[in-house]
Enzyme design. Structure first.
Site, mmCIF file in Angstrom:
data_model
loop_
_atom_site.group_PDB
_atom_site.id
_atom_site.type_symbol
_atom_site.label_atom_id
_atom_site.label_comp_id
_atom_site.label_asym_id
_atom_site.label_seq_id
_atom_site.Cartn_x
_atom_site.Cartn_y
_atom_site.Cartn_z
ATOM 1 N N GLU A 152 0.817 -1.218 0.000
ATOM 2 C CA GLU A 152 0.000 0.000 0.000
ATOM 3 C C GLU A 152 0.850 1.267 0.000
ATOM 4 O OE1 GLU A 152 -4.075 -1.565 2.055
ATOM 5 O OE2 GLU A 152 -2.752 -0.357 3.330
ATOM 6 N N GLU A 199 2.179 0.530 4.062
ATOM 7 C CA GLU A 199 2.278 -0.755 4.757
ATOM 8 C C GLU A 199 2.059 -1.859 3.748
ATOM 9 O OE1 GLU A 199 -0.754 -2.015 7.404
ATOM 10 O OE2 GLU A 199 -2.375 -1.510 6.033
ATOM 11 N N ASN A 257 0.094 -5.672 3.243
ATOM 12 C CA ASN A 257 -0.826 -6.681 3.766
ATOM 13 C C ASN A 257 -0.453 -8.027 3.161
ATOM 14 O OD1 ASN A 257 -3.456 -4.279 3.718
ATOM 15 N ND2 ASN A 257 -2.374 -5.032 5.499
ATOM 16 N N ARG A 299 -1.732 -10.917 2.761
ATOM 17 C CA ARG A 299 -2.929 -11.760 2.673
ATOM 18 C C ARG A 299 -3.751 -11.326 1.473
ATOM 19 N NH1 ARG A 299 -6.533 -7.762 3.915
ATOM 20 N NH2 ARG A 299 -5.838 -6.258 5.464
HETATM 21 P P1 ADP Z 1 -4.424 0.372 8.669
HETATM 22 O O1 ADP Z 1 -3.366 -0.655 8.750
HETATM 23 O O2 ADP Z 1 -5.104 0.632 9.965
HETATM 24 O O3 ADP Z 1 -5.365 0.138 7.524
HETATM 25 P P2 ADP Z 1 -2.895 2.261 7.053
HETATM 26 O O4 ADP Z 1 -1.553 2.711 7.447
HETATM 27 O O5 ADP Z 1 -2.987 1.236 5.977
HETATM 28 O O6 ADP Z 1 -3.656 1.750 8.366
HETATM 29 O O7 ADP Z 1 -3.770 3.514 6.647
HETATM 30 C C1 ADP Z 1 -5.135 3.434 6.377
HETATM 31 C C2 ADP Z 1 -5.627 4.722 5.756
HETATM 32 O O8 ADP Z 1 -5.407 5.824 6.635
HETATM 33 C C3 ADP Z 1 -4.928 5.115 4.478
HETATM 34 O O9 ADP Z 1 -5.494 4.487 3.348
HETATM 35 C C4 ADP Z 1 -5.133 6.607 4.450
HETATM 36 O O10 ADP Z 1 -6.403 6.958 3.981
HETATM 37 C C5 ADP Z 1 -5.051 6.984 5.912
HETATM 38 N N1 ADP Z 1 -3.665 7.377 6.221
HETATM 39 C C6 ADP Z 1 -2.677 6.570 6.674
HETATM 40 N N2 ADP Z 1 -1.539 7.269 6.824
HETATM 41 C C7 ADP Z 1 -1.803 8.533 6.482
HETATM 42 C C8 ADP Z 1 -1.036 9.748 6.433
HETATM 43 N N3 ADP Z 1 0.239 9.782 6.796
HETATM 44 N N4 ADP Z 1 -1.658 10.882 6.033
HETATM 45 C C9 ADP Z 1 -2.957 10.866 5.683
HETATM 46 N N5 ADP Z 1 -3.711 9.775 5.697
HETATM 47 C C10 ADP Z 1 -3.162 8.616 6.105
#
Ligand code: ADP
Length: 670
Positions: free
Chosen positions: A283, A297, A299, A301
């Protein structure tokens, strides 16, 4: 492919999950000739995935911790069924490195990557360090070892506010805190740490620069145990709510070719760094209009949104997971993988889109799948939706030669689908897809807030039409007969008019969107219904079984006594209809609950913020409850004194239960 003759032979697969993904995995296994074993909790004994598998074994009671998350129980079921492999789906044990290790120790194939890959990518801190080393750009931030508040606060100041505090072990959008000003850091930090510890058993935090208008981009990858590694293009999942995806599409619209190429290359670089050997998703987040995607991050899976990639590539990703797990090489090389057209998916959840997406529970009475769209569903007529698992019921996915065609098909699918008995986000999703901001091109994670600034509500004209139809159904004779009958032939309490035509019946209707007063007139041109003073012409109508037929089309319906559940064009209501005179006799006015705090839904009380005798201000938090993994804080409807507390922490309360009574503050105080 003969999985039985593979280096790691697979003849049978235990699917350690529930709902749509369990059914999805079972479907592919069955097509490949593999024996399937479903597992279930007590809440799911009658669930569709149980019936779909060749065999089904009980895991334990309803709470996930005692069933789908119970490694011991899952492994014992696999042993009992002599399963060669366990497919974890998504959620539950799918990203649990210990579970992957225990599968290996028990001699069962874990359908996923190596336990090391799961563990390394399971920590956002470690994943970002690996990305740094591999030369993959990450979101500017702090992901160091140190965890003391001072270090983190200094890092936040260096990064520059606003920042995002994240749980290293986080997932599903949980454990995140946005901080706008240095003076708010300490409180947000404490809350994030506590939440991370409670939710993931790991309080490690990282800090990221908050990207204000980001696009969420991700790359589907697949590796095998022989060193093969490919990408299957990207998806755009920018339409989100509470950092959780709502609409996903492939390919990402309007992505400059060099950015797209950089995205794919970065994903492969990261996977190579960890010898990734299964299906997974890398991602990224990118400032709208920007050109540098930052790694967010990985995933390790199958993702909820994998079908959009399947529709554009024609590849069955569950099959590829099984191929990799069996120790076989991936079926296609990078050059052989092509993407055609555009695909979009929406997640249908049991939530009240009109009430800030509050989760709802209940029983689904009828489901008519959409024509023209793929429908990956975990529910059917008779399914009950409870509190124990997440609120996603199904996904609708459509493909088209262009983005425009895919959107059109998916919106048509959402109009065609009908789910009766339980509110869903169907109409909201249809409206979101048709919103000019969405059809116009790429959107950011702020789309929902921008497109529906005051929240979403159903189109009034559409709602009136449905209410008019519900009233007509209530008046019409049952399924056996057809055609309109004069009301006084069957209802004694009907208002008697002097002339026989037109007959007028005054009704009152209550549904999830409120109350309406209706006046149904039977004229020469058929039925005309006034709904709150606005005229809806239904024309000549009839009821044929579970369909209400008008000259303009059919409405799927379900009638149980005075309850009429009816849908049309993507909107559904669950209405209770009665004569206006009877409604008055029964004290039809809704009870005024102005000085009470009532449970908005069935759930568990997790905190009580007040004590009897406390003075509360209007809007002050009174009780916190949890339902379907979400936390709701209930606020005082008015200023006053807490007169009575009618619930206790840990108690399960039904929707509508009065939890706290508040005596209004005296005039002079207000
Ligand atoms: P999770 O593992 O809880 O899904 P993620 O790190 O994948 O968390 O982030 C999920 C969502 O949160 C992203 O798709 C984005 O919309 C928002 N997000 C995460 N990091 C940021 C950031 N640094 N700035 C703005 N939005 C963020």
């Amino acid at each position: 492919m003969r999985f039985a003759a593979s280096p790691r032979p697979i003849r049978s697969v235990l699917v350690a999950n529930r709902g749509e993904i369990a059914l999805r995995v079972i479907r592919t296994c069955a097509r490949l000739g593999l024996r399937t074993i479903a597992v279930y909790s007590d809440a799911d004994a009658g669930a569709p995935h149980v019936a779909a598998a060749d065999e089904a074994l009980r895991l334990g009671p309803a709470p996930a911790r005692e069933s789908y998350l119970d490694m011991e129980a899952v492994l014992a079921a696999a042993a009992r069924a002599e399963a060669d492999a366990i497919h974890p789906g998504y959620g539950f044990l799918s990203e649990n490195a210990e579970f992957a290790r225990r599968c290996a120790a028990a001699g069962v194939i874990f359908v996923g990557p190596s336990p090391e890959a799961v563990a390394r990518m399971g920590s956002k801190i470690e994943a970002k360090r690996i990305a740094d080393e591999a030369g993959v750009p990450t979101v500017p931030g702090f992901h160091g070892e140190a965890q003391d508040r001072e270090t983190l606060a200094r890092a936040a100041a260096r990064i520059g506010y606003p920042v995002l505090i994240k749980a290293s072990a986080g997932g599903g959008g949980r454990g995140m805190r946005r901080v706008d000003r240095p003076q708010d850091f300490a409180a947000a930090h404490a809350a994030a740490r506590k939440e991370a510890e409670a939710a993931f058993g790991d309080g490690s935090l990282l800090i990221e620069k908050l990207i204000l208008a980001p696009r969420h981009l991700e790359v589907q990858v697949a590796g095998d145990r022989l060193g093969g590694l490919v990408h299957l293009f990207e998806r755009d999942c920018s339409v989100q709510r509470n950092n959780q995806k709502v609409i996903e599409e492939a390919p990402a619209p309007d992505l400059p070719a060099p950015v797209r190429a950089a995205l794919h290359a970065a994903a492969l670089k990261l996977c190579r760094a960890i010898d990734y050997d299964s299906v997974g998703t890398v991602e990224f987040i990118m400032e709208a209009g920007g050109s540098e995607p930052y790694f967010l991050e990985m995933n390790t899976r199958l993702q909820v949104e994998h079908p959009v990639t399947e529709l554009v590539t024609g590849i069955d990703l569950v099959e590829w997971q099984l191929v990799a797990a069996a120790g076989e090489p991936l079926p296609l090389g990078q050059e052989q993988i092509r993407a055609h057209g555009h695909a979009i998916e929406v997640r249908l959840t049991a939530e009240r889109a009109d009430r800030d997406f509050q989760p709802v529970t209940g029983r689904i009475e009828a489901v008519a799948p959409p024509r023209g769209a793929r429908f990956d569903s975990g529910v059917g007529a008779g399914s009950s939706v409870g509190l124990h698992y997440d609120s996603m019921l199904a996904k609708l996915i459509a493909h088209g030669r262009s983005r425009e065609l895919a959107i059109g098909r998916l919106a048509a699918g959402l109009s065609d689908l009908s789910v009766l008995g339980l509110p869903t986000t169907q109409t909201f999703l249809r409206d979101a897809l048709r919103h000019p901001l969405f059809t116009g091109g790429p959107v950011t994670t702020r789309f929902i807030a921008t497109a529906f600034p005051g929240g979403w509500s159903p189109d009034p004209a559409e709602l009136r039409r449905l209410r008019a139809a519900a009233a007509a159904v209530w008046i019409l004779p049952g399924a056996e007969a057809s055609g309109w009958q004069n009301p006084w032939m069957r209802r004694s309490a009907m208002r008697v008019t002097r002339s026989t035509r037109p007959a007028t019946t005054e009704l009152r209707l209550l549904d999830e969107y409120g109350e309406a007063e209706l006046r149904v007139r039977d004229g020469r041109d058929g039925l005309a219904v006034e709904v709150d003073g606005e005229l809806v012409e239904l024309g000549h109508v009839s009821r044929e079984g579970d369909r209400f037929v008008t000259q303009q089309g059919e409405f799927p319906l379900r009638r149980v006594g005075d309850r009429v559940m009816i849908a049309r064009g993507g909107l559904a209501i669950d209405a209770t209809v009665g004569l206006r005179i009877e409604a008055a006799q029964h004290g039809g006015e809704p009870e005024r609950a102005g000085n009470r705090v009532a449970a908005p839904l069935h759930g568990v009380i997790s905190q009580i913020y007040v004590a009897k005798g406390d003075t509360v201000a209007e809007g002050a938090p009174v009780v916190q409850m949890e339902a379907m993994k979400l936390v709701h804080t209930l606020l005082a409807p008015l200023a006053g004194t807490v007169a009575e507390i009618r619930c206790a922490v840990g108690e399960t309360v039904p929707s509508g239960a009065v939890l706290v009574d508040i005596s209004p503050a005296a005039e002079e105080q207000g």
